[in-house]
Design a protein around this motif. Structure first.
Motif, short mmCIF file in Angstrom:
data_model
loop_
_atom_site.label_atom_id
_atom_site.label_comp_id
_atom_site.label_asym_id
_atom_site.label_seq_id
_atom_site.Cartn_x
_atom_site.Cartn_y
_atom_site.Cartn_z
N ARG A 63 0.97 -1.64 -6.96
CA ARG A 63 2.30 -2.71 -8.32
C ARG A 63 3.23 -1.77 -8.57
NH1 ARG A 63 2.73 -9.14 -8.05
NH2 ARG A 63 4.06 -9.33 -8.63
N LEU A 64 3.25 -1.08 -9.45
CA LEU A 64 4.33 -0.72 -10.07
C LEU A 64 4.39 -0.16 -10.11
CD1 LEU A 64 4.65 0.19 -13.33
CD2 LEU A 64 2.76 2.56 -13.24
N SER A 65 3.84 0.90 -8.99
CA SER A 65 5.13 1.55 -7.86
C SER A 65 6.08 0.91 -7.00
CB SER A 65 4.73 2.69 -7.21
OG SER A 65 3.76 3.83 -8.19
N LEU A 66 5.79 -0.20 -6.84
CA LEU A 66 6.53 -0.76 -5.37
C LEU A 66 7.78 -1.54 -6.81
CD1 LEU A 66 3.84 -2.55 -3.71
CD2 LEU A 66 5.69 -1.50 -2.70
N ASP A 67 7.20 -1.54 -8.24
CA ASP A 67 8.42 -2.39 -9.19
C ASP A 67 8.70 -1.66 -9.19
OD1 ASP A 67 6.65 -5.33 -9.06
OD2 ASP A 67 5.80 -4.38 -10.27
N ALA A 80 5.00 2.58 0.88
CA ALA A 80 3.89 1.81 1.16
C ALA A 80 3.58 1.93 0.24
CB ALA A 80 3.01 2.70 2.46
N GLY A 81 3.11 0.05 0.21
CA GLY A 81 2.18 -0.39 -1.23
C GLY A 81 1.53 -1.57 -1.18
N ARG A 82 0.24 -1.89 -2.13
CA ARG A 82 -0.89 -2.52 -2.24
C ARG A 82 -0.06 -3.34 -3.39
NH1 ARG A 82 -7.01 -3.02 -3.19
NH2 ARG A 82 -7.25 -4.83 -3.20
N PHE A 83 0.39 -4.67 -3.51
CA PHE A 83 0.44 -6.22 -4.57
C PHE A 83 -0.81 -6.00 -4.92
CE2 PHE A 83 4.37 -6.43 -2.60
CZ PHE A 83 5.76 -6.06 -3.73
N GLY A 84 -1.74 -6.21 -4.38
CA GLY A 84 -3.13 -6.32 -4.48
C GLY A 84 -3.71 -7.78 -3.45
N MET A 127 8.72 -0.17 1.90
CA MET A 127 10.12 -1.10 1.38
C MET A 127 10.60 0.77 2.01
SD MET A 127 9.38 -2.24 -2.36
CE MET A 127 8.23 -3.49 -2.31
N ALA A 128 12.13 -0.09 2.00
CA ALA A 128 12.83 1.27 2.40
C ALA A 128 14.45 1.18 1.89
CB ALA A 128 13.03 1.23 3.97
#
Length: 358
Positions: free
Chosen positions: A176-180, A245-249, A256-257
């Protein structure tokens, strides 16, 4: 104007009928009880509630109408039970995050403890080299070799700690940190250069039932399968487009792109959904023998794009909300498929026949 009057009259008649129904059921005119029952009645329209929560709240409404205990104490206890129902998914997600964080901390301290040992060994080794080496050149070479070995170990630790901070340890996709951070950077690129941004949110259909049937260890294997396919999907964007590509939990993932190829998100996710649907999941025992074959899972996805065709979307936060709305539509109208929310705010359900760019 006549249409407005008609709508107002219809609304009034609806509430009159509701209050007549409450009177027949013995619901007291006390405002809080009737407001609570009206909330229960309309909850099918509350997209933030999952099916389990709605079932639990309906059971609360049935209990109220059957028991007819319209006391202050019962009202307070009912509201408390409703609060528990609302918070249960959040508590579960927080519990999962706490366990994952604890695992990361354990790995960190394990590395730290290991390096304390290496430094202590380096100190004694250096003293031994100095004591035994008469040749200063040879002594320096040995010391350089010893320090280089420890330096390499520390560099490896830095890479490991970066992974612990930014990578989901179970699925090995971004956390999640990376996605944010990605969304923050994508927002900057949009404001500076008008690079389009696309967000796809998705989760695994009926994952709770799967976990309850086969257990959490098998559920973890499913999460790993989804993560593996998602990493491959990320690679479909061109080199000028940043993708993550990520996982929030839990079973909640995202792709995301940001860049010129972001409009290909619908095509990428549509193929991803098909790949997951066609994947043959095997369940093995502790000895590696296949005990169940031909199991299949599906994912539902919601996709939104921020570009010059969506003037109503000004921020990444608004884009995220649109993706979430598309995901909600997919879960309730198009399980196992992806749904795009178009610039006109209408929904497009994707399948193998309408693999499109957006």
């Amino acid at each position: 104007m006549p249409k407005s009057r008609t709508s107002s009259a219809d609304c009034t008649n609806t509430y009159i009928k509701l209050f007549e129904m409450f009177d027949k059921a013995g619901v007291p005119p006390e405002t809080r009880w009737r407001s609570l029952l009206l909330f229960f009645r309309e909850m099918k329209d509350y997209h933030y509630l999952d099916q389990d929560q709605k079932i639990a709240l309906l059971a609360q409404m049935e209990d109220i109408l059957k028991s007819k205990h319209y006391t202050e104490e019962h009202l307070v206890s009912t509201i408390r039970r409703c609060s528990e129902i609302f918070s249960k998914p959040i508590v579960k997600q927080l519990d999962s995050m706490v366990h994952e964080t604890a695992s990361v901390i354990d790995q960190f301290f394990s590395k730290l403890s290991s390096r304390y040992g290496d430094i202590s060994h380096l100190e004694s080794e250096s003293m031994a080299i100095v004591a035994e080496s008469a040749d200063s050149t040879m002594m320096l070479e040995k010391l350089q070799s010893a320090f280089h070995r420890v330096k390499v170990l520390f560099e490896e630790d830095i890479c490991t700690l970066e992974n612990l901070a930014f990578i989901d340890p179970l699925t090995e996709v971004s956390n999640r940190l990376s996605l944010d951070l990605f969304m923050k950077n994508a927002s900057g690129r949009w404001l500076a250069d008008r690079h389009p941004v696309a967000i796809a949110l998705f989760d695994i259909d009926h994952f709770k039932d799967f976990n309850d049937t086969f257990g959490h260890l098998i559920g973890d294997q499913v999460l790993k399968v989804v993560g593996s396919h998602l990493k491959r999907a990320r690679e479909e964007f061109d080199a000028q487009t940043e993708a993550m590509a990520g996982r929030f939990g839990g079973d909640e993932f995202s792709l995301m792109a940001s860049g010129p190829d972001a409009h290909q998100m619908a095509r990428v996710i549509n193929r991803f959904c098909s790949a997951i649907k066609n994947f043959n999941l095997l369940i093995r025992d502790t000895e590696g023998n296949v005990v169940k074959n031909n199991l299949h899972i599906t994912v539902s996805a919601g996709i939104a794009v921020l570009d010059s065709n969506t003037p109503q979307v000004q921020t990444i936060e608004q884009l995220f909300e649109r993706s979430d709305k598309a995901l909600y539509h997919a879960k309730h109208n198009a399980r196992s498929r992806a749904v795009v929310i178009k610039p006109n705010d209408k929904f497009l359900i994707l399948d193998e026949e309408n693999d499109v760019s957006i």
